[in-house]
Design a protein around this motif. Structure first.
Motif, PDB file in Angstrom:
ATOM      1  N   PHE A  71       0.837  -1.193   0.000  1.00 23.73           N
ATOM      2  CA  PHE A  71       0.000   0.000   0.000  1.00 23.73           C
ATOM      3  C   PHE A  71       0.878   1.252   0.000  1.00 23.73           C
ATOM      4  CE2 PHE A  71      -2.803  -2.905   2.663  1.00 23.73           C
ATOM      5  CZ  PHE A  71      -3.547  -3.330   1.562  1.00 23.73           C
ATOM      6  N   PRO A  72       0.478   2.308  -0.731  1.00 16.75           N
ATOM      7  CA  PRO A  72       1.249   3.564  -0.672  1.00 16.75           C
ATOM      8  C   PRO A  72       1.027   4.269   0.663  1.00 16.75           C
ATOM      9  CG  PRO A  72      -0.701   3.839  -2.035  1.00 16.75           C
ATOM     10  CD  PRO A  72      -0.639   2.383  -1.689  1.00 16.75           C
ATOM     11  N   CYS A  73       2.086   4.862   1.180  1.00 17.58           N
ATOM     12  CA  CYS A  73       1.988   5.585   2.449  1.00 17.58           C
ATOM     13  C   CYS A  73       1.178   6.867   2.257  1.00 17.58           C
ATOM     14  CB  CYS A  73       3.374   5.950   2.979  1.00 17.58           C
ATOM     15  SG  CYS A  73       4.401   4.506   3.404  1.00 17.58           S
ATOM     16  N   ALA A  74       0.412   7.214   3.277  1.00 19.39           N
ATOM     17  CA  ALA A  74      -0.380   8.445   3.237  1.00 19.39           C
ATOM     18  C   ALA A  74       0.539   9.655   3.348  1.00 19.39           C
ATOM     19  CB  ALA A  74      -1.399   8.448   4.368  1.00 19.39           C
ATOM     20  N   THR A  92       3.556  -0.102   8.987  1.00 16.86           N
ATOM     21  CA  THR A  92       2.530   0.851   9.438  1.00 16.86           C
ATOM     22  C   THR A  92       2.454   2.046   8.497  1.00 16.86           C
ATOM     23  OG1 THR A  92       4.121   2.008  10.875  1.00 16.86           O
ATOM     24  CG2 THR A  92       2.830   0.218  11.856  1.00 16.86           C
ATOM     25  N   ASP A  93       1.264   2.556   8.340  1.00 16.45           N
ATOM     26  CA  ASP A  93       1.054   3.722   7.492  1.00 16.45           C
ATOM     27  C   ASP A  93       1.437   4.996   8.248  1.00 16.45           C
ATOM     28  OD1 ASP A  93       0.304   5.325   5.399  1.00 16.45           O
ATOM     29  OD2 ASP A  93      -1.856   5.011   5.637  1.00 16.45           O
ATOM     30  N   PRO A 107     -11.304   9.893  10.233  1.00 15.66           N
ATOM     31  CA  PRO A 107     -10.091   9.195  10.681  1.00 15.66           C
ATOM     32  C   PRO A 107      -9.503   8.378   9.539  1.00 15.66           C
ATOM     33  CG  PRO A 107     -12.029   8.043  11.449  1.00 15.66           C
ATOM     34  CD  PRO A 107     -12.524   9.291  10.794  1.00 15.66           C
ATOM     35  N   MET A 108      -8.286   7.903   9.726  1.00 13.73           N
ATOM     36  CA  MET A 108      -7.638   7.078   8.706  1.00 13.73           C
ATOM     37  C   MET A 108      -8.332   5.718   8.640  1.00 13.73           C
ATOM     38  SD  MET A 108      -3.661   8.197   9.264  1.00 13.73           S
ATOM     39  CE  MET A 108      -3.251   7.850   7.564  1.00 13.73           C
ATOM     40  N   LEU A 117      -8.695  13.538   6.811  1.00 11.96           N
ATOM     41  CA  LEU A 117      -9.347  14.715   6.225  1.00 11.96           C
ATOM     42  C   LEU A 117      -9.626  15.727   7.328  1.00 11.96           C
ATOM     43  CD1 LEU A 117     -10.656  16.095   3.764  1.00 11.96           C
ATOM     44  CD2 LEU A 117     -12.791  14.928   4.366  1.00 11.96           C
ATOM     45  N   ALA A 118      -9.092  16.939   7.156  1.00  9.77           N
ATOM     46  CA  ALA A 118      -9.266  17.990   8.160  1.00  9.77           C
ATOM     47  C   ALA A 118     -10.002  19.180   7.547  1.00  9.77           C
ATOM     48  CB  ALA A 118      -7.918  18.442   8.714  1.00  9.77           C
ATOM     49  N   GLN A 119     -10.632  19.962   8.415  1.00  8.09           N
ATOM     50  CA  GLN A 119     -11.353  21.157   7.971  1.00  8.09           C
ATOM     51  C   GLN A 119     -11.095  22.286   8.949  1.00  8.09           C
ATOM     52  OE1 GLN A 119     -15.445  20.705   6.544  1.00  8.09           O
ATOM     53  NE2 GLN A 119     -16.038  22.523   7.706  1.00  8.09           N
ATOM     54  N   LYS A 120     -10.992  23.498   8.411  1.00 11.45           N
ATOM     55  CA  LYS A 120     -10.712  24.663   9.244  1.00 11.45           C
ATOM     56  C   LYS A 120     -11.910  24.982  10.128  1.00 11.45           C
ATOM     57  CE  LYS A 120      -8.349  29.097   8.825  1.00 11.45           C
ATOM     58  NZ  LYS A 120      -7.812  30.101   7.869  1.00 11.45           N
ATOM     59  N   HIS A 121     -11.621  25.446  11.345  1.00  9.02           N
ATOM     60  CA  HIS A 121     -12.694  25.817  12.264  1.00  9.02           C
ATOM     61  C   HIS A 121     -13.546  26.943  11.691  1.00  9.02           C
ATOM     62  CE1 HIS A 121     -10.213  24.204  15.905  1.00  9.02           C
ATOM     63  NE2 HIS A 121     -11.026  23.275  15.418  1.00  9.02           N
ATOM     64  N   ARG A 122     -14.854  26.858  11.922  1.00  6.64           N
ATOM     65  CA  ARG A 122     -15.780  27.896  11.503  1.00  6.64           C
ATOM     66  C   ARG A 122     -15.510  29.181  12.275  1.00  6.64           C
ATOM     67  NH1 ARG A 122     -20.078  25.688  13.308  1.00  6.64           N
ATOM     68  NH2 ARG A 122     -20.759  24.635  11.403  1.00  6.64           N
ATOM     69  N   GLN A 123     -15.610  30.317  11.589  1.00 11.17           N
ATOM     70  CA  GLN A 123     -15.503  31.625  12.229  1.00 11.17           C
ATOM     71  C   GLN A 123     -16.910  32.201  12.379  1.00 11.17           C
ATOM     72  OE1 GLN A 123     -12.650  33.085  13.379  1.00 11.17           O
ATOM     73  NE2 GLN A 123     -11.536  31.249  12.767  1.00 11.17           N
TER      74      GLN A 123
END
Length: 228
Positions: A71-74, A92-93, A107-108, A117-123
């Motif tokens: 598997f390719p590493c993230a 391990t990845d 999560p992974m 996958l991350a998202q910026k906090h709402r303002q």
């Protein structure tokens, strides 16, 4: 009865008869799986076992397998709110975490830990206040300001200003702006009432002064000659 025998025969021929640590090769025989950190280079034969090859840098294999590719590493992209918490190894990845100001949306997949996958906090916008600041796992929670309060920057709600007795409300308050108060024109009336008599006296005084400076009129009639 014949249907049951036929079903068992299909089940056996499908390769599910292989042991838990075996896999079905392309020719249909069961071969020993490769260990974690490696994949199959060549299937087993009646004379030789499975030949495995280790995963190269940038790839991993985290379970016994009969696969021929690792598997390719993230990749943890900081531009998308991720940072590397643990580097990738042959078994391990890569483990990614979120940077400050972001929260994890997913999560992974393989481990169920870390973040993929991350998202910026709402303002919170004007008219709202921050009810709960964002964390690495949850987004910011915003709440609308109640009546009589305002928030221009989305942080806290402040009560509207109350105009004083000498002021009037020029602009009503809203959830995003305060009340605007200006001085009332009525507050100048008492001062005018006190100044007006003084102005009247001053005008009369000026008129008297001007009248006193005018020349007096003389009689135009001449006296008669006594010699007549």
């Amino acid at each position: 009865m014949l249907l049951a025998v036929f079903s068992v025969a299909v089940f056996m021929s499908s390769g599910l008869c292989c042991l838990p640590k075996e896999y079905e090769a392309r020719d249909g025989q069961c071969c020993p799986m490769c260990h974690e950190g490696s994949v199959v280079k060549r299937d087993c034969t009646p004379q030789y076992g499975t030949r495995c090859i280790s995963c190269v840098n940038g790839t991993f294999m985290n379970k016994p397998n009969g696969l021929n590719k690792c598997f390719p590493c993230a990749s943890c992209d900081q531009g998308h709110g991720l940072l590397t918490q643990q580097t990738c190894t042959a078994t391990t990845d890569t483990l990614c975490d979120v940077v400050s100001g972001y929260f994890c949306k997913a999560p992974m997949e393989d481990t169920g830990t870390g973040c993929s996958l991350a998202q910026k906090h709402r303002q919170c916008g004007p008219g709202y206040r921050t009810l709960q600041p964002g964390t690495s796992e949850t987004d910011t929670v915003c709440e609308s300001c109640p009546p009589g309060f305002f928030s221009p920057n989305g942080v806290n709600c402040t009560v509207w200003t109350t105009c004083s007795e000498s002021e009037v409300e020029e602009k009503a308050g809203s959830t995003s702006s305060d009340v605007v108060c200006v001085a009332s024109s009525r507050q100048y009336f008492p001062y005018l009432a006190g100044i007006l008599p003084l102005l009247t006296v001053g005008v009369l005084f000026i008129k008297v002064k001007q009248a006193s400076k005018k020349p007096r009129r003389t009689s135009s009639a001449k006296s008669s000659d006594p010699s007549d």
